[in-house]
Design a protein around this motif. Sequence first.
Motif, PDB file in Angstrom:
ATOM      1  N   MET A   4      72.930  33.315  31.980  1.00  0.00           N
ATOM      2  CA  MET A   4      73.609  32.024  31.889  1.00  0.00           C
ATOM      3  C   MET A   4      72.596  30.910  32.060  1.00  0.00           C
ATOM      4  O   MET A   4      71.597  31.071  32.751  1.00  0.00           O
ATOM      5  CB  MET A   4      74.664  31.893  32.987  1.00  0.00           C
ATOM      6  CG  MET A   4      75.827  32.822  32.840  1.00  0.00           C
ATOM      7  SD  MET A   4      77.015  32.591  34.180  1.00  0.00           S
ATOM      8  CE  MET A   4      76.182  33.463  35.494  1.00  0.00           C
ATOM      9  N   GLU A   6      72.634  26.842  33.222  1.00  0.00           N
ATOM     10  CA  GLU A   6      73.451  25.755  33.767  1.00  0.00           C
ATOM     11  C   GLU A   6      73.187  24.486  32.961  1.00  0.00           C
ATOM     12  O   GLU A   6      72.046  24.046  32.837  1.00  0.00           O
ATOM     13  CB  GLU A   6      73.134  25.528  35.239  1.00  0.00           C
ATOM     14  CG  GLU A   6      74.074  24.507  35.864  1.00  0.00           C
ATOM     15  CD  GLU A   6      73.885  24.382  37.360  1.00  0.00           C
ATOM     16  OE1 GLU A   6      74.885  24.568  38.079  1.00  0.00           O
ATOM     17  OE2 GLU A   6      72.753  24.107  37.793  1.00  0.00           O
ATOM     18  N   CYS A  12      78.291  26.105  32.631  1.00  0.00           N
ATOM     19  CA  CYS A  12      77.233  27.011  32.198  1.00  0.00           C
ATOM     20  C   CYS A  12      77.506  27.495  30.779  1.00  0.00           C
ATOM     21  O   CYS A  12      78.654  27.535  30.333  1.00  0.00           O
ATOM     22  CB  CYS A  12      77.159  28.227  33.120  1.00  0.00           C
ATOM     23  SG  CYS A  12      76.628  27.833  34.801  1.00  0.00           S
ATOM     24  N   THR A  14      76.514  30.730  27.974  1.00  0.00           N
ATOM     25  CA  THR A  14      76.071  32.116  27.908  1.00  0.00           C
ATOM     26  C   THR A  14      76.314  32.657  26.508  1.00  0.00           C
ATOM     27  O   THR A  14      76.954  32.013  25.679  1.00  0.00           O
ATOM     28  CB  THR A  14      76.786  32.972  28.978  1.00  0.00           C
ATOM     29  OG1 THR A  14      76.123  34.230  29.087  1.00  0.00           O
ATOM     30  CG2 THR A  14      78.252  33.183  28.651  1.00  0.00           C
TER      31      THR A  14
END
Length: 111
Positions: A4, A6, A12, A14
């Motif tokens: 992930m 931020e 976040c 991903t």
Amino acid sequence: MVDMVELEEGVCATGQLSAAQMSEVADKGFRSVIGNRPDGEEPGQPEWSVLEDAARSAGLETRFIPVASAEDLAAQSGAFAQALEALPRPILAFCRSGARTARLYEAAKSG
């Protein structure tokens, strides 16, 4: 779970998630999931409806804001900005690798 990035506190990005990972997402403290990958982008990719059902079963709120092109990026930036305001945080947004989601986030923040 996949790596992930931020984007800001409580948001976040991903790569592709599976239905089985939604419980893990909730266990990590996320409260919402945003899907930015259009259905049918590549063979074997889970459909949004399956991911959404798994996310909701795990207690997560969801939004589907698919982005397939630069035109979609511009068109969907407002919807993404609205979702960032409306959904409970922390939020995990995903696409194939996370890069498209990061670009959508930047477009939403810039205006």
